[in-house]
Design a protein around this motif. Structure first.
Motif, PDB file in Angstrom:
ATOM      1  N   LYS A 208     -34.377 -26.342  35.563  1.00 39.68           N
ATOM      2  CA  LYS A 208     -34.745 -25.500  34.418  1.00 39.68           C
ATOM      3  C   LYS A 208     -34.346 -24.065  34.724  1.00 39.68           C
ATOM      4  O   LYS A 208     -34.740 -23.500  35.748  1.00 39.68           O
ATOM      5  N   ARG A 218     -41.281 -18.913  22.732  1.00 36.56           N
ATOM      6  CA  ARG A 218     -42.357 -18.040  23.229  1.00 36.56           C
ATOM      7  C   ARG A 218     -43.176 -17.462  22.077  1.00 36.56           C
ATOM      8  O   ARG A 218     -44.327 -17.125  22.257  1.00 36.56           O
ATOM      9  N   LYS A 262     -32.647 -28.392  31.426  1.00 40.93           N
ATOM     10  CA  LYS A 262     -33.056 -27.509  30.334  1.00 40.93           C
ATOM     11  C   LYS A 262     -32.547 -26.101  30.571  1.00 40.93           C
ATOM     12  O   LYS A 262     -32.718 -25.600  31.684  1.00 40.93           O
ATOM     13  N   SER A 289     -35.520 -24.246  21.865  1.00 37.61           N
ATOM     14  CA  SER A 289     -35.796 -23.510  20.624  1.00 37.61           C
ATOM     15  C   SER A 289     -34.643 -22.621  20.169  1.00 37.61           C
ATOM     16  O   SER A 289     -34.284 -22.626  18.992  1.00 37.61           O
ATOM     17  N   TYR A 328     -36.102 -30.283  18.299  1.00 27.89           N
ATOM     18  CA  TYR A 328     -36.849 -29.906  17.089  1.00 27.89           C
ATOM     19  C   TYR A 328     -36.239 -30.551  15.848  1.00 27.89           C
ATOM     20  O   TYR A 328     -36.791 -30.421  14.760  1.00 27.89           O
TER      21      TYR A 328
HETATM   22  C1  PBG Z   1     -42.965 -23.757  29.767  1.00 26.13           C
HETATM   23  C2  PBG Z   1     -41.966 -24.187  28.761  1.00 26.13           C
HETATM   24  C3  PBG Z   1     -41.056 -23.373  28.059  1.00 26.13           C
HETATM   25  C4  PBG Z   1     -40.337 -24.222  27.209  1.00 26.13           C
HETATM   26  C5  PBG Z   1     -40.807 -25.507  27.418  1.00 26.13           C
HETATM   27  N1  PBG Z   1     -41.807 -25.468  28.401  1.00 26.13           N
HETATM   28  C6  PBG Z   1     -40.894 -21.903  28.035  1.00 26.13           C
HETATM   29  C7  PBG Z   1     -40.555 -21.130  29.220  1.00 26.13           C
HETATM   30  O1  PBG Z   1     -40.212 -21.662  30.271  1.00 26.13           O
HETATM   31  O2  PBG Z   1     -40.660 -19.918  29.096  1.00 26.13           O
HETATM   32  C8  PBG Z   1     -39.233 -23.787  26.291  1.00 26.13           C
HETATM   33  C9  PBG Z   1     -38.813 -24.768  25.267  1.00 26.13           C
HETATM   34  C10 PBG Z   1     -37.966 -24.218  24.184  1.00 26.13           C
HETATM   35  O3  PBG Z   1     -37.449 -23.089  24.240  1.00 26.13           O
HETATM   36  O4  PBG Z   1     -37.783 -24.954  23.219  1.00 26.13           O
HETATM   37  N2  PBG Z   1     -44.223 -24.302  29.508  1.00 26.13           N
END
Ligand code: PBG
Length: 337
Positions: A208, A218, A262, A289, A328
């Motif tokens: 990630k 966020r 991711k 997202s 999504y």
């Molecule tokens: C952390 C988490 C995030 C996302 C999924 N799990 C945000 C981050 O790491 O700041 C992001 C998913 C997305 O952008 O769709 N709990």
């Protein structure tokens, strides 16, 4: 070769790839990759309240919803044939250690219980992380190091194990740790096994990256860090694929059952490398997202065709080697047929 010599080298082609493209049935024969709703996982955002459906402005088509709306939502998702859901929670109150996340009456515990009670057939996955639950917005407990606050890795491991057990007790079918703490899979596996949930699979957000593509999420999860960023725990986008492979190998050794990369679109080289290196381990890609919102925004302006671009993106993730995609667009894909 014809009399006027057109098929000789430098003339017209003898091998014509277009012969495989004239007939729709032949095009269908040579199509290798499909995207079906059963490959997809839909993220849901849950917050306390009654009959609450609060649109997320940066993610048109998605809302924060209250737990009482989950049964109807879950039924619709099962009827559409979608593979499952992953839950994110916005707690009533946030504090330094994200205590709502480890409470049996916390928002995720409630959401899971409601969903599993009403729709037992729905695969319910929980995101295991603290950024939505802490008042500082970081993914664990903080400690001061060299004059700066940072996430305390080992203190967070205990919290993660506790959080996973709370989710399991509430009825979750799978847990998905996303905090990029070292040793998180081993800690969670140990916690689950000790509590009698040795059958519960773990899907690790193994590779990630610290990505700008999480921006809209966020807002959706109200989880932006209140100071600094996540670069002391999430990966640097500029590191070569080798580091992602190490992250993945460690998580497999620690007991991860499924692996995730991711974000997806800008990291298809990583998806491909992980798929090649570990063909026996189920691989998920998170179509995050920002990847969704950019397409939505451009489509709203009439600049691109949302359906075409969404399906092309998802096909690319499958072609790179992901069996599972968190997206999504899951409901849209099911409806587009
Ligand atoms: C952390 C988490 C995030 C996302 C999924 N799990 C945000 C981050 O790491 O700041 C992001 C998913 C997305 O952008 O769709 N709990």
């Amino acid at each position: 070769m014809t009399q006027d010599g057109r098929n000789v080298q430098g003339g017209f082609p003898t091998t014509r790839m277009r012969r495989l493209r004239y007939h729709p049935a032949v095009r269908n024969f040579v199509r290798d990759v499909t995207v079906s709703p059963g490959n997809l996982i839909l993220p849901l955002f849950v917050r306390p309240g009654e009959k609450l459906r609060q649109p997320i402005s940066a993610m048109p088509g998605h809302d924060q919803i209250s737990p009482d709306l989950l049964p109807a939502e879950g039924k619709e998702i099962v009827d559409l044939g979608i593979g499952g859901v992953i839950l994110f929670g916005i707690p009533a109150t946030k504090d330094a250690t994200g205590s709502d996340a480890t409470s049996e009456s916390g928002i995720i515990a409630e959401a899971v219980a409601r969903l599993k009670d009403a729709v037992p057939d729905l695969l319910v996955i929980t995101d295991v992380c603290f950024c939505e639950f802490t008042d500082h917005g970081h993914c664990g407990a903080l400690v001061e190091r060299r004059g700066q606050m940072d996430v305390d890795n080992d203190a967070t491991l205990e919290m993660l194990a506790k959080q996973a057990v709370v989710h399991a007790k509430a009825g979750a079918d799978m847990v998905a740790p996303s905090g990029m703490m070292d040793g998180m899979i081993a800690a969670i596996r140990g916690g689950l096994d000790f509590a009698g949930y040795e059958h519960l699979p773990i899907m690790s957000y193994a590779a990630k990256y610290a990505s700008g593509f999480y921006g809209p999420f966020r807002e959706a999860a109200e989880s932006a860090p209140q100071f600094g960023d996540r670069r002391t725990y999430q990966m640097d986008p500029a590191t070569a694929v080798g580091q992602a492979l190490r992250e993945v190998e460690l998580d497999i050794q620690e007991g991860a059952d499924l692996i995730m990369v991711k974000p997806a679109l800008a990291y298809l080289d990583v998806v491909h490398a992980v798929a090649q290196a570990h063909p026996g381990v189920p691989l998920a890609a998170y179509n995050v997202s920002g990847e969704y919102s950019m397409v939505k925004a451009a489509a709203e302006r009439g600049w691109i065709d949302e359906k075409a671009v969404a399906l092309e993106s998802l096909v690319a993730m499958r072609r790179a080697g992901a069996q599972i995609i968190l997206t999504y667009w899951a409901k849209d894909v099911a409806r587009w047929g």
